[in-house]
Design a protein around this motif. Sequence first.
Motif, PDB file in Angstrom:
ATOM      1  N   LEU A   1       0.828  -1.209   0.000  1.00  0.00           N
ATOM      2  CA  LEU A   1       0.000   0.000   0.000  1.00  0.00           C
ATOM      3  C   LEU A   1       0.862   1.260   0.000  1.00  0.00           C
ATOM      4  O   LEU A   1       2.044   1.208   0.367  1.00  0.00           O
ATOM      5  CB  LEU A   1      -0.906   0.020   1.235  1.00  0.00           C
ATOM      6  N   GLN A   2       0.251   2.374  -0.379  1.00  0.00           N
ATOM      7  CA  GLN A   2       0.961   3.657  -0.344  1.00  0.00           C
ATOM      8  C   GLN A   2       1.332   3.999   1.110  1.00  0.00           C
ATOM      9  O   GLN A   2       0.515   3.815   2.003  1.00  0.00           O
ATOM     10  CB  GLN A   2       0.036   4.733  -0.906  1.00  0.00           C
ATOM     11  N   GLY A   3       2.555   4.435   1.291  1.00  0.00           N
ATOM     12  CA  GLY A   3       2.982   4.818   2.640  1.00  0.00           C
ATOM     13  C   GLY A   3       3.544   3.665   3.456  1.00  0.00           C
ATOM     14  O   GLY A   3       3.981   3.849   4.584  1.00  0.00           O
TER      15      GLY A   3
ATOM     16  N   GLY B   1       6.195   2.067   2.866  1.00  0.00           N
ATOM     17  CA  GLY B   1       7.656   2.171   2.932  1.00  0.00           C
ATOM     18  C   GLY B   1       8.358   1.512   1.750  1.00  0.00           C
ATOM     19  O   GLY B   1       9.545   1.193   1.838  1.00  0.00           O
TER      20      GLY B   1
ATOM     21  N   THR C   1       9.254   2.740  -1.302  1.00  0.00           N
ATOM     22  CA  THR C   1      10.331   3.507  -1.929  1.00  0.00           C
ATOM     23  C   THR C   1      11.564   3.515  -1.024  1.00  0.00           C
ATOM     24  O   THR C   1      12.684   3.288  -1.486  1.00  0.00           O
ATOM     25  CB  THR C   1       9.856   4.953  -2.214  1.00  0.00           C
TER      26      THR C   1
ATOM     27  N   LYS D   1      16.915   1.094   0.442  1.00  0.00           N
ATOM     28  CA  LYS D   1      17.685   0.354   1.455  1.00  0.00           C
ATOM     29  C   LYS D   1      18.201  -0.954   0.866  1.00  0.00           C
ATOM     30  O   LYS D   1      19.339  -1.361   1.121  1.00  0.00           O
ATOM     31  CB  LYS D   1      16.801   0.021   2.656  1.00  0.00           C
TER      32      LYS D   1
ATOM     33  N   ARG E   1       2.340   9.400  -9.569  1.00  0.00           N
ATOM     34  CA  ARG E   1       2.740  10.508  -8.697  1.00  0.00           C
ATOM     35  C   ARG E   1       4.155  10.963  -9.043  1.00  0.00           C
ATOM     36  O   ARG E   1       5.125  10.292  -8.714  1.00  0.00           O
ATOM     37  CB  ARG E   1       2.691  10.067  -7.240  1.00  0.00           C
TER      38      ARG E   1
ATOM     39  N   GLN F   1      11.098  11.278  -5.438  1.00  0.00           N
ATOM     40  CA  GLN F   1      11.549  10.692  -4.160  1.00  0.00           C
ATOM     41  C   GLN F   1      12.560   9.567  -4.414  1.00  0.00           C
ATOM     42  O   GLN F   1      13.584   9.462  -3.735  1.00  0.00           O
ATOM     43  CB  GLN F   1      10.337  10.154  -3.389  1.00  0.00           C
TER      44      GLN F   1
ATOM     45  N   THR G   1       8.124  -2.896   7.768  1.00  0.00           N
ATOM     46  CA  THR G   1       8.817  -1.622   8.001  1.00  0.00           C
ATOM     47  C   THR G   1       8.350  -0.992   9.310  1.00  0.00           C
ATOM     48  O   THR G   1       7.346  -1.397   9.887  1.00  0.00           O
ATOM     49  CB  THR G   1       8.527  -0.629   6.861  1.00  0.00           C
TER      50      THR G   1
ATOM     51  N   GLY H   1      12.496  -3.139   8.474  1.00  0.00           N
ATOM     52  CA  GLY H   1      12.957  -1.748   8.426  1.00  0.00           C
ATOM     53  C   GLY H   1      12.924  -1.178   9.827  1.00  0.00           C
ATOM     54  O   GLY H   1      11.942  -1.327  10.545  1.00  0.00           O
ATOM     55  N   THR H   2      14.036  -0.527  10.208  1.00  0.00           N
ATOM     56  CA  THR H   2      14.114  -0.038  11.584  1.00  0.00           C
ATOM     57  C   THR H   2      14.429   1.453  11.655  1.00  0.00           C
ATOM     58  O   THR H   2      15.012   1.913  12.622  1.00  0.00           O
ATOM     59  CB  THR H   2      15.191  -0.820  12.362  1.00  0.00           C
ATOM     60  N   GLY H   3      14.057   2.194  10.616  1.00  0.00           N
ATOM     61  CA  GLY H   3      14.303   3.635  10.646  1.00  0.00           C
ATOM     62  C   GLY H   3      14.203   4.215   9.242  1.00  0.00           C
ATOM     63  O   GLY H   3      14.027   3.487   8.272  1.00  0.00           O
ATOM     64  N   GLU H   4      14.302   5.560   9.165  1.00  0.00           N
ATOM     65  CA  GLU H   4      14.147   6.202   7.858  1.00  0.00           C
ATOM     66  C   GLU H   4      15.451   6.216   7.056  1.00  0.00           C
ATOM     67  O   GLU H   4      15.440   6.412   5.848  1.00  0.00           O
ATOM     68  CB  GLU H   4      13.626   7.623   8.056  1.00  0.00           C
TER      69      GLU H   4
HETATM   70  P1  GDP Z   1       5.743   4.161  -0.121  1.00  0.00           P
HETATM   71  O1  GDP Z   1       4.561   5.069  -0.372  1.00  0.00           O
HETATM   72  O2  GDP Z   1       5.285   2.745   0.133  1.00  0.00           O
HETATM   73  O3  GDP Z   1       6.790   4.229  -1.165  1.00  0.00           O
HETATM   74  O4  GDP Z   1       6.378   4.620   1.290  1.00  0.00           O
HETATM   75  P2  GDP Z   1       7.673   5.522   1.570  1.00  0.00           P
HETATM   76  O5  GDP Z   1       8.919   4.782   1.282  1.00  0.00           O
HETATM   77  O6  GDP Z   1       7.511   6.852   0.923  1.00  0.00           O
HETATM   78  O7  GDP Z   1       7.585   5.663   3.163  1.00  0.00           O
HETATM   79  C1  GDP Z   1       6.529   6.356   3.808  1.00  0.00           C
HETATM   80  C2  GDP Z   1       7.092   7.031   5.060  1.00  0.00           C
HETATM   81  O8  GDP Z   1       7.550   6.063   5.989  1.00  0.00           O
HETATM   82  C3  GDP Z   1       8.293   7.921   4.774  1.00  0.00           C
HETATM   83  O9  GDP Z   1       8.193   9.079   5.558  1.00  0.00           O
HETATM   84  C4  GDP Z   1       9.490   7.084   5.208  1.00  0.00           C
HETATM   85  O10 GDP Z   1      10.584   7.878   5.632  1.00  0.00           O
HETATM   86  C5  GDP Z   1       8.897   6.307   6.361  1.00  0.00           C
HETATM   87  N1  GDP Z   1       9.564   5.009   6.591  1.00  0.00           N
HETATM   88  C6  GDP Z   1       9.806   4.023   5.702  1.00  0.00           C
HETATM   89  N2  GDP Z   1      10.401   2.969   6.297  1.00  0.00           N
HETATM   90  C7  GDP Z   1      10.549   3.284   7.609  1.00  0.00           C
HETATM   91  C8  GDP Z   1      11.086   2.592   8.770  1.00  0.00           C
HETATM   92  O11 GDP Z   1      11.551   1.441   8.729  1.00  0.00           O
HETATM   93  N3  GDP Z   1      11.032   3.282   9.953  1.00  0.00           N
HETATM   94  C9  GDP Z   1      10.492   4.541  10.047  1.00  0.00           C
HETATM   95  N4  GDP Z   1      10.471   5.112  11.249  1.00  0.00           N
HETATM   96  N5  GDP Z   1       9.970   5.195   8.998  1.00  0.00           N
HETATM   97  C10 GDP Z   1       9.993   4.591   7.796  1.00  0.00           C
END
Ligand code: GDP
Length: 295
Positions: free
Chosen positions: A107-109, A111, A113, A118, A140, A146, A247, A273-276
């Motif tokens: 889904l969108q958001g 993680g 991308t 990573k 988008r 991004q 994530t 995933g453990t962080g940005e």
């Molecule tokens: P996408 O829409 O599936 O491509 O999602 P994105 O990669 O854009 O991630 C959505 C948000 O989640 C962004 O603000 C990322 O920085 C954050 N994010 C992704 N993976 C992680 C993670 O493992 N830990 C944290 N804390 N944030 C994450």
Amino acid sequence: MFDNLSDKLDNALHLLKGHGQITEVNVAETLKEVRRALVDADVNYKIAKTFTDTVKEKALGQNVLKTLKPGDLMVKIVKDELTELMGGDAEGLDLSGHPSIILMSGLQGSGKTTFSGKLANFLKKKKAKNPLLVAGDVYRPAAIDQLHVVGEQIDVEVFSDKEEKNPVKISERAIAHAKSNGFDVVIIDTAGRLAIDEVLMKEISSIHHTVKPNETLFVVDAMTGQDAVNTAKAFNDVLDYDGVVLTKLDGDTRGGAAISIKSVVDKPLKFIGTGEKMEALDVFHPSRMADRILG
Ligand code: GDP
């Protein structure tokens, strides 16, 4: 991550370790506490119940009560079963293709991308691969930008075309580009929606059908708790993916998804995933995670 669950399991098993004389009643009480701890961590009740039933069966089978250190043996059985529940042996990625193709879904958001970046970074640094990132989210422009930002951060090329509105065509062209330019892994980031819909499912299925990836990974946000497991199931019914990426396990998550996803979709959890940051990625090892949870 898992602090709450770890504490509760520790308390539950302490109960058992503290008793000089261990009886069937103590064992039953302990397992009830273990079950409660799992449910509190967002593990589905049925899964938690099956888990404690299996532990009980094993304990009886091994005659735990008659052994020298019954408490320690119980802890070992719980640890082994937790490892089994999370997938048993760690599973790697299939990187056998020329190039190997890895398709992201989710889904969108969730993680996707971030994880695509990573993973490219991980393959480049740890596996000496030369990856190509592909911007398959054609709807988008911000998503394409991004991925370029991510690519620059880790010094990995990104294939994109803002004019092309067909993700299947982009993927095919990216693979041809990879073949003629010496890239050995192609990571295709795709569009997500806020919720599961038919158009999204058709699109990802058609990319999947055309590019025949070595690995299709389903990316899901651990913070969504039991919803993560439900979404994993819905995608699996349509896509039959190869592995799961969980994530945001660094956040305030209760961790239930990590524990129960394997038993619901029967697909291994491969990465967490453990962080940005681009480095905030761990290969998932069920036994190491069980050790971490049980302390
Ligand atoms: P996408 O829409 O599936 O491509 O999602 P994105 O990669 O854009 O991630 C959505 C948000 O989640 C962004 O603000 C990322 O920085 C954050 N994010 C992704 N993976 C992680 C993670 O493992 N830990 C944290 N804390 N944030 C994450």
